[in-house]
Design a protein around this motif. Structure first.
Motif: not given
Length: 316
Positions: A130-159
């Motif tokens: 949704x954020x990317x859709x809102x930004x459209x063609x703009x290219x600001x520097x974006x940070x995702x700040x996550x408070x989490x015990x897990x990376x949630x960077x798994x590579x799986x067949x489905x999301x």
């Protein structure tokens, strides 16, 4: 949609007026031309948790959060809206994520601060889209700040609830969007070596839970503030399993240690104070596992704190 019909109800203090107002008395449905404000948007999903092998129940999170937010005091004149809830139907997580992204982008386009009510952490890829859709063609520097015990960077067949930030990073690379991913609260006992290797290969900035004690806080805040100075847009996401089990028992994967609220709240304050926060979400509240609604109370407190701080930073 009345506030009561959408799950908002609670105490009414006398005499009624701005000084006694609570969220259930202030929340409205957003319509075209509504003044910019805070807009909650639910994502009733535990399909990602199910796919990731976790204990389900997070689909009940948005309703529980609304109930707990209802009685919180209104601290300023910032408008408050409820934009409804997106439900996962027949296991179609991807379709629900796309619908959520479209609703969130429309809220951003209207100038609101969307606050996502999860749901599993699969909400994060929907929020990012949704954020990317809102930004459209703009290219600001974006940070995702996550408070989490897990990376949630798994590579799986489905999301799933374990894949959203790898999905976001790969999506951003494909469209040339400068995106950084920072995680606070990583547990050595909850992430495999593969996940640490993936984080290192992707240039993820992370701080472990055992590096986030109260005595570490001044240095960590200074480091975070320095990093925030170099980005334009922040998406803040909170996975409640980053908190100690005594504070947040009602989650998909309870923490064996966790990061204390005395640390989490100042980290969130530092992000909100920049005025760069564009979207917030809270994930992994699982009401069937929540003792005395403790986790829902904590989640509501964090939303309340960040929404008010973001309003102050924006001058509203």
């Amino acid at each position: 949609m009345s506030a009561a019909a959408s799950g908002w109800s609670g105490r009414v203090d006398l005499p009624e007026g701005p000084a006694t107002r609570r969220w259930h008395q202030w929340v409205r449905e957003p319509v075209a031309g509504s003044a910019p404000g805070v807009a909650v948007l639910g994502f009733a999903s535990d399909e990602g948790v199910r796919r990731n092998g976790g204990r389900v129940g997070a689909a009940e999170g948005p309703a529980a959060l609304r109930a707990m937010l209802s009685n919180l005091p209104v601290l300023d004149e910032t408008p408050l809206y409820d934009a409804g809830t997106v439900n996962v139907v027949d296991g179609d997580l991807e379709g629900a994520q796309q619908r959520y992204a479209e609703k969130l982008a429309a809220l951003l386009d209207a100038g609101h601060l969307p606050v996502g009510l999860g749901g599993g952490h699969e909400i994060a890829f929907a929020t990012y889209q949704g954020l990317a859709q809102h930004l459209g063609e703009r290219r600001p520097r974006v940070a995702i700040v996550n408070i989490d015990a897990h990376f949630d960077l798994r590579r799986q067949d489905r999301g799933s609830s374990g894949t959203p930030f790898l999905q976001a990073i790969e999506h951003a690379v494909a469209r040339g969007l400068p995106l950084e991913y920072w995680v606070y609260g990583i547990s050595l006992s909850a992430n495999t070596r593969m996940l640490f290797d993936t984080a290192d290969a992707l240039g993820v900035h992370y701080v472990r839970d055992d590096e986030l004690g109260v005595l570490d806080l001044p240095a960590r805040i200074a480091q975070l503030q320095a990093k925030l100075a170099n980005v334009d847009v922040v998406y803040q996401t909170i996975c409640l399993d980053a908190l100690p089990h005594a504070v947040a028992p009602g989650v998909s994967a309870p923490s064996a240690r966790g990061v204390p609220l005395e640390v989490v709240e100042p980290l969130l304050d530092a992000v909100a104070a920049t005025g760069k926060l564009k979207v917030l979400d809270v994930a992994e509240l699982s009401p069937p596992h929540d003792r005395d609604k403790v986790t829902a109370r904590v989640a509501a407190r964090l939303i309340h704190r960040v929404a008010h701080a973001a309003g102050r930073a924006a001058g509203t």
